[in-house]
Scaffold this motif. Structure first.
Motif, PDB file in Angstrom:
ATOM      1  N   THR A  11      14.694  14.714  37.723  1.00  0.00           N
ATOM      2  CA  THR A  11      14.162  13.885  38.815  1.00  0.00           C
ATOM      3  C   THR A  11      13.266  12.808  38.222  1.00  0.00           C
ATOM      4  O   THR A  11      12.447  13.101  37.337  1.00  0.00           O
ATOM      5  CB  THR A  11      13.365  14.773  39.802  1.00  0.00           C
ATOM      6  N   CYS A  12      13.406  11.585  38.716  1.00  0.00           N
ATOM      7  CA  CYS A  12      12.639  10.447  38.186  1.00  0.00           C
ATOM      8  C   CYS A  12      11.131  10.726  38.260  1.00  0.00           C
ATOM      9  O   CYS A  12      10.642  11.246  39.279  1.00  0.00           O
ATOM     10  CB  CYS A  12      12.978   9.195  38.975  1.00  0.00           C
ATOM     11  N   PRO A  13      10.392  10.363  37.214  1.00  0.00           N
ATOM     12  CA  PRO A  13       8.956  10.680  37.200  1.00  0.00           C
ATOM     13  C   PRO A  13       8.056   9.597  37.804  1.00  0.00           C
ATOM     14  O   PRO A  13       6.846   9.683  37.673  1.00  0.00           O
ATOM     15  CB  PRO A  13       8.673  10.794  35.701  1.00  0.00           C
ATOM     16  N   PHE A  14       8.631   8.580  38.448  1.00  0.00           N
ATOM     17  CA  PHE A  14       7.751   7.504  38.914  1.00  0.00           C
ATOM     18  C   PHE A  14       7.392   7.635  40.399  1.00  0.00           C
ATOM     19  O   PHE A  14       6.325   8.137  40.719  1.00  0.00           O
ATOM     20  CB  PHE A  14       8.367   6.135  38.602  1.00  0.00           C
ATOM     21  N   CYS A  15       8.262   7.224  41.306  1.00  0.00           N
ATOM     22  CA  CYS A  15       7.783   7.156  42.700  1.00  0.00           C
ATOM     23  C   CYS A  15       8.301   8.298  43.559  1.00  0.00           C
ATOM     24  O   CYS A  15       9.130   9.103  43.136  1.00  0.00           O
ATOM     25  CB  CYS A  15       8.112   5.799  43.318  1.00  0.00           C
ATOM     26  N   GLY A  16       7.827   8.357  44.787  1.00  0.00           N
ATOM     27  CA  GLY A  16       8.103   9.469  45.689  1.00  0.00           C
ATOM     28  C   GLY A  16       9.504   9.498  46.270  1.00  0.00           C
ATOM     29  O   GLY A  16       9.822  10.389  47.050  1.00  0.00           O
ATOM     30  N   VAL A  17      10.351   8.514  45.942  1.00  0.00           N
ATOM     31  CA  VAL A  17      11.735   8.599  46.423  1.00  0.00           C
ATOM     32  C   VAL A  17      12.396   9.848  45.835  1.00  0.00           C
ATOM     33  O   VAL A  17      13.190  10.516  46.488  1.00  0.00           O
ATOM     34  CB  VAL A  17      12.536   7.331  46.045  1.00  0.00           C
ATOM     35  N   GLY A  18      12.058  10.152  44.574  1.00  0.00           N
ATOM     36  CA  GLY A  18      12.614  11.362  43.952  1.00  0.00           C
ATOM     37  C   GLY A  18      14.060  11.203  43.541  1.00  0.00           C
ATOM     38  O   GLY A  18      14.878  12.128  43.691  1.00  0.00           O
ATOM     39  N   CYS A  19      14.404  10.039  42.990  1.00  0.00           N
ATOM     40  CA  CYS A  19      15.799   9.806  42.588  1.00  0.00           C
ATOM     41  C   CYS A  19      16.239  10.830  41.551  1.00  0.00           C
ATOM     42  O   CYS A  19      15.486  11.189  40.639  1.00  0.00           O
ATOM     43  CB  CYS A  19      15.938   8.414  41.985  1.00  0.00           C
ATOM     44  N   GLN A  20      17.490  11.275  41.688  1.00  0.00           N
ATOM     45  CA  GLN A  20      18.071  12.161  40.683  1.00  0.00           C
ATOM     46  C   GLN A  20      18.542  11.309  39.506  1.00  0.00           C
ATOM     47  O   GLN A  20      19.165  10.254  39.693  1.00  0.00           O
ATOM     48  CB  GLN A  20      19.229  12.947  41.283  1.00  0.00           C
ATOM     49  N   MET A  45      21.933   5.170  42.920  1.00  0.00           N
ATOM     50  CA  MET A  45      21.026   4.026  42.730  1.00  0.00           C
ATOM     51  C   MET A  45      19.796   4.439  41.930  1.00  0.00           C
ATOM     52  O   MET A  45      19.300   5.560  42.071  1.00  0.00           O
ATOM     53  CB  MET A  45      20.552   3.498  44.082  1.00  0.00           C
ATOM     54  N   LEU A  46      19.317   3.525  41.116  1.00  0.00           N
ATOM     55  CA  LEU A  46      18.019   3.672  40.449  1.00  0.00           C
ATOM     56  C   LEU A  46      17.363   2.301  40.430  1.00  0.00           C
ATOM     57  O   LEU A  46      18.052   1.280  40.374  1.00  0.00           O
ATOM     58  CB  LEU A  46      18.179   4.126  38.995  1.00  0.00           C
ATOM     59  N   CYS A  47      16.045   2.264  40.427  1.00  0.00           N
ATOM     60  CA  CYS A  47      15.384   0.976  40.242  1.00  0.00           C
ATOM     61  C   CYS A  47      15.096   0.796  38.759  1.00  0.00           C
ATOM     62  O   CYS A  47      15.380   1.667  37.929  1.00  0.00           O
ATOM     63  CB  CYS A  47      14.108   0.887  41.077  1.00  0.00           C
ATOM     64  N   VAL A  48      14.493  -0.336  38.445  1.00  0.00           N
ATOM     65  CA  VAL A  48      14.265  -0.687  37.041  1.00  0.00           C
ATOM     66  C   VAL A  48      13.371   0.343  36.332  1.00  0.00           C
ATOM     67  O   VAL A  48      13.535   0.607  35.141  1.00  0.00           O
ATOM     68  CB  VAL A  48      13.694  -2.127  36.959  1.00  0.00           C
ATOM     69  N   LYS A  49      12.469   0.964  37.085  1.00  0.00           N
ATOM     70  CA  LYS A  49      11.569   1.925  36.431  1.00  0.00           C
ATOM     71  C   LYS A  49      12.340   3.181  36.019  1.00  0.00           C
ATOM     72  O   LYS A  49      12.215   3.658  34.895  1.00  0.00           O
ATOM     73  CB  LYS A  49      10.414   2.308  37.378  1.00  0.00           C
ATOM     74  N   GLY A  50      13.138   3.717  36.942  1.00  0.00           N
ATOM     75  CA  GLY A  50      13.884   4.928  36.613  1.00  0.00           C
ATOM     76  C   GLY A  50      14.922   4.676  35.530  1.00  0.00           C
ATOM     77  O   GLY A  50      15.144   5.518  34.657  1.00  0.00           O
ATOM     78  N   ARG A  51      15.529   3.495  35.553  1.00  0.00           N
ATOM     79  CA  ARG A  51      16.610   3.243  34.596  1.00  0.00           C
ATOM     80  C   ARG A  51      16.085   2.849  33.215  1.00  0.00           C
ATOM     81  O   ARG A  51      16.619   3.269  32.199  1.00  0.00           O
ATOM     82  CB  ARG A  51      17.542   2.151  35.137  1.00  0.00           C
ATOM     83  N   HIS A 187       8.967   1.376  46.636  1.00  0.00           N
ATOM     84  CA  HIS A 187       9.989   2.423  46.808  1.00  0.00           C
ATOM     85  C   HIS A 187      11.353   1.724  46.826  1.00  0.00           C
ATOM     86  O   HIS A 187      12.031   1.671  47.867  1.00  0.00           O
ATOM     87  CB  HIS A 187       9.771   3.187  48.121  1.00  0.00           C
ATOM     88  N   PRO A 188      11.762   1.177  45.678  1.00  0.00           N
ATOM     89  CA  PRO A 188      12.919   0.269  45.681  1.00  0.00           C
ATOM     90  C   PRO A 188      14.211   0.869  46.233  1.00  0.00           C
ATOM     91  O   PRO A 188      14.953   0.192  46.943  1.00  0.00           O
ATOM     92  CB  PRO A 188      13.078  -0.084  44.199  1.00  0.00           C
ATOM     93  N   VAL A 189      14.483   2.124  45.941  1.00  0.00           N
ATOM     94  CA  VAL A 189      15.747   2.698  46.421  1.00  0.00           C
ATOM     95  C   VAL A 189      15.696   2.906  47.938  1.00  0.00           C
ATOM     96  O   VAL A 189      16.677   2.661  48.647  1.00  0.00           O
ATOM     97  CB  VAL A 189      16.071   3.995  45.650  1.00  0.00           C
ATOM     98  N   ILE A 190      14.555   3.292  48.452  1.00  0.00           N
ATOM     99  CA  ILE A 190      14.409   3.382  49.913  1.00  0.00           C
ATOM    100  C   ILE A 190      14.624   2.009  50.534  1.00  0.00           C
ATOM    101  O   ILE A 190      15.298   1.868  51.554  1.00  0.00           O
ATOM    102  CB  ILE A 190      13.026   3.964  50.290  1.00  0.00           C
TER     103      ILE A 190
HETATM  104 FE1  SF4 Z   1      12.339   6.305  40.248  1.00  0.00          FE
HETATM  105 FE2  SF4 Z   1      12.807   3.877  41.180  1.00  0.00          FE
HETATM  106 FE3  SF4 Z   1      13.955   5.981  42.295  1.00  0.00          FE
HETATM  107 FE4  SF4 Z   1      11.370   5.568  42.608  1.00  0.00          FE
HETATM  108  S1  SF4 Z   1      13.033   4.260  43.373  1.00  0.00           S
HETATM  109  S2  SF4 Z   1      12.330   7.510  42.123  1.00  0.00           S
HETATM  110  S3  SF4 Z   1      10.813   4.715  40.620  1.00  0.00           S
HETATM  111  S4  SF4 Z   1      14.296   5.220  40.225  1.00  0.00           S
END
Ligand code: SF4
Length: 724
Positions: A11-20, A45-51, A187-190
């Motif tokens: 699970t992504c360690p940045f925001c509360g979306v909790g992307c896998q 989907m992932l944002c720039v931080k997760g990817r 919360h880019p993916v949201i």
């Molecule tokens: Fe990670 Fe971005 Fe998804 Fe938030 S939106 S959980 S920062 S990849």
């Protein structure tokens, strides 16, 4: 292409979306991150931080051995001199110093920060150590500084503070409001789901925000209120709903209380009254109220723009009043949805990282609940007095009531308001221990540093913003001697018990985080139906989940609210935020940018820092012209608390009279300027409104050359150059 040895789902360690995320690992390095297309909540989907931001885990400045401060005869704020230590030596020292404070002053003289980035299991053990061994409820975390206004308001109105609806519902929304949330960057993916709802499904979006955030391009209606005037907007919308008979009579009768008194308090709150206060045209307020009230289903999403205020509780209550009145709660596509910031800020609160509650909000003041935990934790006697919040801990240190501090993975010297005040408070402490993966600004003042592991080096669970409990899996080995938080805490707890001369019969012998989760399930009815085996099979489970055959709860309050009936709260509009004057004529608002995360401890050690390497103060063209400033000019921004130096980005994003500074950059820390004035009920500081002055200056020594002109910082900034 490099062939992976292994691909590990986490699970992504940045925001509360909790992307896998799928972590592609070779030779103990993560060299690629992508997202599974078939997994909630992000579906590929992932944002720039997760990817691209996860390379911080492999940064050379990661802590690899425990450190003990050598220059203890100098003031705590002096540059630290460290020596490396063994784990035994460091943990014995921590146990001895914390134990000695407990013996001399009592457990309530210790303040502790749980961690919204660590796992549920880490946080559960942390609060167990604090409560069962140190004997205090002084445990809190950064939720106090981001969503305490939302939590308190929602608890008062409906008895639950979690996001009431799931991320999966967003794409199918009919009508929705986004307020106080720059969702595209926070919360880019949201925000992608929300934009799809508009573009693909024709949903109506109302944005209520002083800044011209990207979502305004997708909005049917944008209400641009003056900063800090939110309550007046919501009160006037409620006034329209009442006067035009748009409220849901059956819902109000069957599910709520206090409506009659509430509508009496609304009498004066006409749209024209609100226009005077907020600057939003009265007819736009009418249109927004009609659009929301008449929708078949309508949801409200909000962020720190609502909660981080001296009246954050009132802001939340005003929103909740409107939702209850229109019956837009307890059905798919409706709901009250505070978008949580950190990856596990929901889970840290759920795991008991708060001063007044055990797991899943079971109050420490309830004797039967306390007795349940006393039995589970081996016959200890637990303290019935709620502990201090983080803002009260800082003041307690300054006043001498707090003598020691244990900080797990947080950084109050970036996140607290009025940083000079917070620094001064920490200087007064007898002992500070920090457990972290890097030495951050708070760590520089510590006596002992305990090296912990990142999300990629441990097992456990995170709970995302919509209450979905998901797995975190070990993908790589930790650097050097770094250890998972839960292992460090077990070792420390045993030493503290020995130091204090008692032993909890339950012990601290867990072989894996799944053992800790099993203990959490036993004491938490809402988690009882969630097991590691089930999460592995289903990808994640939304709590409440009271039995193994329960499907989990994607949306809440279908039948009733936790407090029984939803309560309307009468509100008086008013503000005690610091207002601009001749000396400090501009309003400062703070927040995030897409490429960075909170105090910057992680993202500033990632590839993302090359894209966005410095703070900039956003300023409206009219203000810039008045001050003779252009984009890229260096300025000093000063408040009554302090001053910082940074460059200007001239943009129409913030309204005239308001400047915006992101809070990620230690060399120009926005919280040097903010005020440590708090909401009286939620104890959350005001990070969105304080008074500042801006004046041209020379570049600070060492920061003259910056490679990337501010105007070339990606599409979002380019769009921000337009003046609206
Ligand atoms: Fe990670 Fe971005 Fe998804 Fe938030 S939106 S959980 S920062 S990849």
């Amino acid at each position: 292409m490099i062939q992976a040895d292994r691909v590990v789902r986490s699970t992504c360690p940045f925001c509360g979306v909790g992307c896998q995320v799928d972590l592609h690992v070779k030779d103990n390095r993560i060299y690629r991150v992508d997202a599974p297309f078939d997994s909630a909540p992000n579906y590929g989907m992932l944002c720039v931080k997760g990817r691209f931001g996860i390379d911080y885990t492999m940064h050379p400045s990661r802590l690899t051995r425990p450190l003990i401060r050598v220059n203890t005869d100098e003031p705590r704020s002096a540059p630290p001199v460290w020596r490396e230590a063994t784990w035994d030596e460091a943990l014995d020292l921590v146990a001895d110093r914390l134990g000695s404070i407990v013996e001399t002053y009592g457990g309530d003289a210790i303040a502790t920060y749980a961690c919204a980035k660590s796992t549920n299991e880490d946080n559960y053990l942390f609060q167990k150590l604090v409560r069962a061994v140190l004997g205090t409820n002084n445990v809190d975390h950064c939720a106090r500084l981001c969503h305490a206004g939302s939590v308190t308001g929602l608890q008062l109105a409906i008895g639950s503070s979690a996001m009431s609806n799931s991320i999966a519902e967003m794409e199918h929304l009919d009508t929705f409001i986004v307020t106080g949330s720059n969702t595209t960057e926070t919360h880019p993916v949201i925000s992608n789901f929300l934009k799809r709802a508009v573009r693909k499904n024709g949903a109506k979006l109302i944005v209520i925000d002083p800044r011209k955030i990207e979502l305004t391009d997708f909005a049917t209606l944008w209400l641009r209120q003056r900063p800090g005037t939110d309550v007046a907007v919501w009160q006037a919308m409620a006034h329209v709903v009442v006067t035009e008979n748009l409220y849901d009579e059956a819902f109000i009768r069957e599910r709520t209380e206090g409506f009659d008194e509430y509508i009496e308090s609304l009498e004066h709150a006409t749209p024209e009254w609100a226009e005077e206060i907020t600057g939003v045209p009265a007819d736009d307020i009418r249109e927004a109220a009609r659009m929301y009230a008449k929708a078949g289903a309508a949801a409200i999403y909000w962020g720190m723009g609502i909660s981080q205020s001296t009246h954050g509780t009132d802001n939340t209550l005003a929103i909740t009043n409107l939702a209850l009145m229109c019956g837009h709660v307890g059905k798919p596509g409706t709901g009250l949805n505070p978008l949580r910031g950190q990856n596990n800020v929901q889970g840290c609160s759920d795991s008991g990282g708060l001063p007044n509650v055990f797991t899943a909000y079971q109050p420490v003041t309830d004797e039967a609940i306390r007795q349940k935990f006393e039995r589970e934790w081996g016959g200890v006697t637990l303290n019935p007095k709620p502990g201090l919040t983080v803002t009260e801990m800082v003041d307690g240190a300054l006043e001498g009531r707090i003598k020691g501090m244990f900080v797990m993975g947080e950084n109050p010297l970036m996140s607290e308001p009025n940083l000079a005040h917070a620094r001064h408070a920490l200087e007064e402490l007898d002992f500070i221990v920090c457990q972290d993966i890097f030495i951050n600004e708070t760590g520089e003042m510590a006596d002992v540093i305990l090296p912990a592991t990142s999300f990629a080096e441990k097992d456990g669970t995170f709970t995302n913003s919509d209450r979905r409990v998901q797995r975190v899996r070990r993908a790589i080995a930790p650097p050097g001697e770094a250890r998972p938080d839960w292992e460090i805490l077990c070792d420390l707890a045993k030493r503290l018990e020995a130091r204090l001369g008692f032993q909890t019969t339950a012990g601290w012998d867990y072989s894996h985080p799944s053992d800790i989760w099993e203990e959490m399930r036993r004491v938490t009815p809402d988690f009882w139906g969630i097991t590691y085996e089930r999460i592995d099979r289903e990808g994640g489970v939304h709590w409440p989940c009271p039995s193994l055959d329960h499907p989990g709860t994607p949306y809440l309050f279908e039948e009733e609210f936790p407090r029984g009936r939803g309560k309307f709260w009468s509100l008086e509009y008013g503000t005690n935020s610091e207002q601009p004057d001749d000396e400090y004529p501009l309003i400062l608002s703070t927040g995030r940018v897409l490429y960075h995360w909170h105090g910057g401890t992680m993202t500033r050690r990632s590839a993302l820092d090359t894209i966005w390497p410095e703070a900039a103060v956003e300023m409206h063209p009219a203000d810039a012209e008045r001050l003779g400033l252009q984009t890229n000019d260096w300025v000093k921004v000063a408040s009554r608390r302090g001053e910082i130096t940074l460059r200007v980005l001239v943009t129409g994003r913030s309204p005239e009279g308001t400047v915006f500074i992101p809070f990620h950059f230690a060399e120009a820390a926005a919280n040097i300027l903010t005020k440590n004035q708090i909401d009286p009920r939620a104890k959350i500081p005001d990070f969105k409104v304080c008074a500042v002055r801006v004046e041209k200056t020379d570049p600070p020594v060492g920061r003259e050359g910056v490679d990337i002109p501010l105007t070339e910082r990606g599409a979002i900034t380019d769009r921000a150059q337009q003046v609206h």
